[in-house]
Design an enzyme around this catalytic site. Structure first.
Site, PDB file in Angstrom:
ATOM      1  N   ALA A  67       0.887   7.564   6.962  1.00  0.00           N
ATOM      2  CA  ALA A  67      -0.355   8.271   7.242  1.00  0.00           C
ATOM      3  C   ALA A  67      -1.487   7.297   6.963  1.00  0.00           C
ATOM      4  O   ALA A  67      -1.341   6.375   6.151  1.00  0.00           O
ATOM      5  CB  ALA A  67      -0.465   9.496   6.346  1.00  0.00           C
ATOM      6  N   GLY A 112       4.618   8.590   6.080  1.00  0.00           N
ATOM      7  CA  GLY A 112       4.599   9.477   7.241  1.00  0.00           C
ATOM      8  C   GLY A 112       5.289   8.871   8.451  1.00  0.00           C
ATOM      9  O   GLY A 112       5.777   9.605   9.322  1.00  0.00           O
ATOM     10  N   GLU A 115       8.866   9.604   7.962  1.00  0.00           N
ATOM     11  CA  GLU A 115       9.047  11.051   8.196  1.00  0.00           C
ATOM     12  C   GLU A 115       9.017  11.381   9.693  1.00  0.00           C
ATOM     13  O   GLU A 115       9.750  12.254  10.155  1.00  0.00           O
ATOM     14  CB  GLU A 115       7.958  11.823   7.450  1.00  0.00           C
ATOM     15  CG  GLU A 115       8.116  11.705   5.940  1.00  0.00           C
ATOM     16  CD  GLU A 115       6.971  12.343   5.183  1.00  0.00           C
ATOM     17  OE1 GLU A 115       5.824  11.873   5.319  1.00  0.00           O
ATOM     18  OE2 GLU A 115       7.218  13.327   4.465  1.00  0.00           O
ATOM     19  N   GLU A 135       5.178   6.933  -1.230  1.00  0.00           N
ATOM     20  CA  GLU A 135       4.091   7.825  -1.656  1.00  0.00           C
ATOM     21  C   GLU A 135       3.881   7.866  -3.161  1.00  0.00           C
ATOM     22  O   GLU A 135       2.750   7.998  -3.635  1.00  0.00           O
ATOM     23  CB  GLU A 135       4.341   9.264  -1.142  1.00  0.00           C
ATOM     24  CG  GLU A 135       4.141   9.435   0.357  1.00  0.00           C
ATOM     25  CD  GLU A 135       5.383   9.121   1.176  1.00  0.00           C
ATOM     26  OE1 GLU A 135       6.354   8.529   0.644  1.00  0.00           O
ATOM     27  OE2 GLU A 135       5.396   9.476   2.367  1.00  0.00           O
TER      28      GLU A 135
HETATM   29  N1  DAK Z   1      -3.153   3.384   6.556  1.00  0.00           N
HETATM   30  C1  DAK Z   1      -4.261   2.723   6.960  1.00  0.00           C
HETATM   31  N2  DAK Z   1      -4.268   1.420   7.268  1.00  0.00           N
HETATM   32  C2  DAK Z   1      -3.137   0.733   7.133  1.00  0.00           C
HETATM   33  C3  DAK Z   1      -1.945   1.341   6.698  1.00  0.00           C
HETATM   34  C4  DAK Z   1      -1.977   2.739   6.397  1.00  0.00           C
HETATM   35  N3  DAK Z   1      -0.878   3.427   6.027  1.00  0.00           N
HETATM   36  N4  DAK Z   1      -0.982   0.410   6.654  1.00  0.00           N
HETATM   37  C5  DAK Z   1      -1.557  -0.739   7.052  1.00  0.00           C
HETATM   38  N5  DAK Z   1      -2.844  -0.547   7.342  1.00  0.00           N
HETATM   39  C6  DAK Z   1      -3.820  -1.535   7.787  1.00  0.00           C
HETATM   40  C7  DAK Z   1      -4.187  -2.472   6.652  1.00  0.00           C
HETATM   41  O1  DAK Z   1      -5.202  -1.890   5.859  1.00  0.00           O
HETATM   42  C8  DAK Z   1      -4.683  -3.685   7.418  1.00  0.00           C
HETATM   43  O2  DAK Z   1      -5.994  -3.427   7.890  1.00  0.00           O
HETATM   44  P1  DAK Z   1      -7.120  -4.576   7.849  1.00  0.00           P
HETATM   45  O3  DAK Z   1      -7.202  -4.997   6.422  1.00  0.00           O
HETATM   46  O4  DAK Z   1      -6.578  -5.658   8.754  1.00  0.00           O
HETATM   47  O5  DAK Z   1      -8.337  -3.899   8.382  1.00  0.00           O
HETATM   48  C9  DAK Z   1      -3.776  -3.721   8.633  1.00  0.00           C
HETATM   49  O6  DAK Z   1      -3.235  -2.392   8.751  1.00  0.00           O
HETATM   50  C10 DAK Z   1      -2.614  -4.679   8.471  1.00  0.00           C
HETATM   51  O7  DAK Z   1      -1.958  -4.381   7.253  1.00  0.00           O
HETATM   52  P2  DAK Z   1      -1.651  -5.479   6.126  1.00  0.00           P
HETATM   53  O8  DAK Z   1      -2.674  -6.558   6.169  1.00  0.00           O
HETATM   54  O9  DAK Z   1      -1.468  -4.753   4.844  1.00  0.00           O
HETATM   55  O10 DAK Z   1      -0.269  -6.078   6.662  1.00  0.00           O
HETATM   56  P3  DAK Z   1       0.874  -6.729   5.784  1.00  0.00           P
HETATM   57  O11 DAK Z   1       1.807  -7.366   6.767  1.00  0.00           O
HETATM   58  O12 DAK Z   1       0.326  -7.574   4.697  1.00  0.00           O
HETATM   59  O13 DAK Z   1       1.637  -5.497   5.102  1.00  0.00           O
HETATM   60  C11 DAK Z   1       2.608  -3.284   5.024  1.00  0.00           C
HETATM   61  C12 DAK Z   1       2.301  -4.544   5.887  1.00  0.00           C
HETATM   62  C13 DAK Z   1       3.151  -2.205   5.954  1.00  0.00           C
HETATM   63  C14 DAK Z   1       3.659  -3.626   3.983  1.00  0.00           C
HETATM   64  C15 DAK Z   1       1.294  -2.845   4.326  1.00  0.00           C
HETATM   65  O14 DAK Z   1       0.273  -2.729   5.329  1.00  0.00           O
HETATM   66  C16 DAK Z   1       1.412  -1.555   3.598  1.00  0.00           C
HETATM   67  O15 DAK Z   1       1.971  -1.508   2.500  1.00  0.00           O
HETATM   68  N6  DAK Z   1       0.843  -0.482   4.214  1.00  0.00           N
HETATM   69  C17 DAK Z   1       0.782   0.804   3.555  1.00  0.00           C
HETATM   70  C18 DAK Z   1       2.119   1.440   3.570  1.00  0.00           C
HETATM   71  C19 DAK Z   1       2.101   2.786   2.895  1.00  0.00           C
HETATM   72  O16 DAK Z   1       1.874   2.916   1.667  1.00  0.00           O
HETATM   73  N7  DAK Z   1       2.378   3.810   3.688  1.00  0.00           N
HETATM   74  C20 DAK Z   1       2.495   5.132   3.208  1.00  0.00           C
HETATM   75  C21 DAK Z   1       1.160   5.792   3.299  1.00  0.00           C
HETATM   76  S1  DAK Z   1       1.215   7.371   2.495  1.00  0.00           S
HETATM   77  C22 DAK Z   1       0.420  14.623   4.038  1.00  0.00           C
HETATM   78  C23 DAK Z   1       1.636  14.391   4.588  1.00  0.00           C
HETATM   79  C24 DAK Z   1       2.107  13.105   4.674  1.00  0.00           C
HETATM   80  C25 DAK Z   1       1.389  12.053   4.177  1.00  0.00           C
HETATM   81  C26 DAK Z   1       0.160  12.314   3.625  1.00  0.00           C
HETATM   82  C27 DAK Z   1      -0.340  13.587   3.572  1.00  0.00           C
HETATM   83  N8  DAK Z   1      -0.070  15.925   3.931  1.00  0.00           N
HETATM   84  C28 DAK Z   1       0.896  16.998   3.958  1.00  0.00           C
HETATM   85  C29 DAK Z   1      -1.450  16.201   3.776  1.00  0.00           C
HETATM   86  C30 DAK Z   1       1.909  10.722   4.252  1.00  0.00           C
HETATM   87  C31 DAK Z   1       1.499   9.777   3.402  1.00  0.00           C
HETATM   88  C32 DAK Z   1       1.780   8.385   3.662  1.00  0.00           C
HETATM   89  O17 DAK Z   1       2.326   8.008   4.668  1.00  0.00           O
END
Ligand code: DAK
Length: 261
Positions: A67, A112, A115, A135
């Site tokens: 997400a 997400g 998921e 998460e």
């Molecule tokens: N959201 C927003 N931007 C993201 C992102 C994300 N999940 N993942 C990556 N980006 C963006 C980065 O901020 C970066 O943007 P700029 O800095 O270039 O502007 C760009 O994509 C490239 O990412 P990185 O520079 O970080 O790239 P790397 O190769 O260094 O790393 C990575 C890749 C995938 C390992 C890293 O980007 C990373 O760890 N990303 C976050 C992964 C993460 O934690 N995902 C889970 C998010 S929590 C809900 C239901 C479900 C959910 C929420 C609420 N409700 C019921 C309300 C779900 C929650 C989630 O998914």
């Protein structure tokens, strides 16, 4: 057809391909992506020519990196609730769609994104795929059904491990634990999806739809009720023209011509 964050194409007869296209954010899910996916799914579900759906992410790096964390940080409680409702509706719509939905995971499928892949009927991964439920590192828990769908697919022990450590799983391990059905080279991912979707598209349309629903809905029933449900649905399949055609074609040693009736 191009929505703002989605590319919609029909790369082969009967096959609809949805490509999430936000490469600058690694295809992260924001409310617009969820809305456009929902609309594209509704369009496909209302189109009898669509026999199988492929879902993937644009670019080399990510299926969906989760997400959108920036979007979520700015949400009010009510907007967060709406996001949750949207997400659950989309995951359910994938499961209930009248055709198999196959996730083609080309890179990161985190949070997400994992998921979303889990809500598809099955997953095909490239060798570059990485799965995870990170998460807990953000102070939340999976919120689009990940704890439940992951458990059903890989079992309780592995699901608890992945949801509490946030550990990332690469393609070879994903195959070993039953999270994905196939792993192929990155350049072969779409072709593998098209091969599987093509096989589905050649089979009897009503039977394919019923078989998917039996598996999807039966997994939440006890065995006796699920088998009774299967017997009823078997009866429905028996009543189709395609059953007559399929059995006739076998006995007459010719290719069946199914009409979806
Ligand atoms: N959201 C927003 N931007 C993201 C992102 C994300 N999940 N993942 C990556 N980006 C963006 C980065 O901020 C970066 O943007 P700029 O800095 O270039 O502007 C760009 O994509 C490239 O990412 P990185 O520079 O970080 O790239 P790397 O190769 O260094 O790393 C990575 C890749 C995938 C390992 C890293 O980007 C990373 O760890 N990303 C976050 C992964 C993460 O934690 N995902 C889970 C998010 S929590 C809900 C239901 C479900 C959910 C929420 C609420 N409700 C019921 C309300 C779900 C929650 C989630 O998914």
């Amino acid at each position: 057809m191009a929505h703002g964050t989605l590319r919609v194409t029909d790369p082969a007869p009967g096959v609809r391909l949805l490509t999430i296209h936000r490469p600058q954010a690694l295809n992260a899910l924001n409310p617009q992506v969820l809305r456009e996916l929902m609309q594209a799914l509704a369009d496909a579900s209302g189109d009898a020519s669509v026999r199988a759906l492929l879902l993937t992410g644009a670019g080399e790096k990510a299926f969906v990196a989760g997400a959108d964390i920036a979007a979520m940080r700015a949400m009010s409680a009510l907007e967060g609730r709406e996001f949750a409702v949207q997400g659950h509706a989309l995951m359910r719509a994938l499961e209930m769609a009248p055709f198999p939905a196959i996730a083609l995971v080309n890179g990161y499928a985190l949070g997400g994104g994992c998921e979303l892949a889990l809500a598809c009927d099955f997953i095909v991964a490239s060798e570059k795929a990485v799965f995870g439920q990170p998460e807990v590192g953000l102070g939340i828990v999976p919120g689009f059904g990940g704890t439940q769908r992951l458990t059903r697919l890989v079992g309780k022990g592995m699901a608890v491990e992945l949801c509490t450590t946030g550990r990332q799983v690469k393609a070879d391990e994903a195959l070993r634990i039953g999270l994905v059905n196939h792993v192929v080279a990155p350049a072969a991912l779409l072709d593998k999806g098209l091969e599987l979707a093509g096989q589905i598209a050649q089979k009897a349309p009503v039977a394919v739809k019923l078989a998917k629903h039996l598996v999807q809905r039966g997994q939440d029933m006890d065995l006796a009720n699920a088998n009774a449900f299967e017997a009823d649905v078997f009866g429905v399949a028996f009543g189709t023209d395609d059953r007559v055609e399929g059995m006739g074609a076998f006995l007459e040693k010719r290719k069946a011509e199914f009409r979806g009736r």
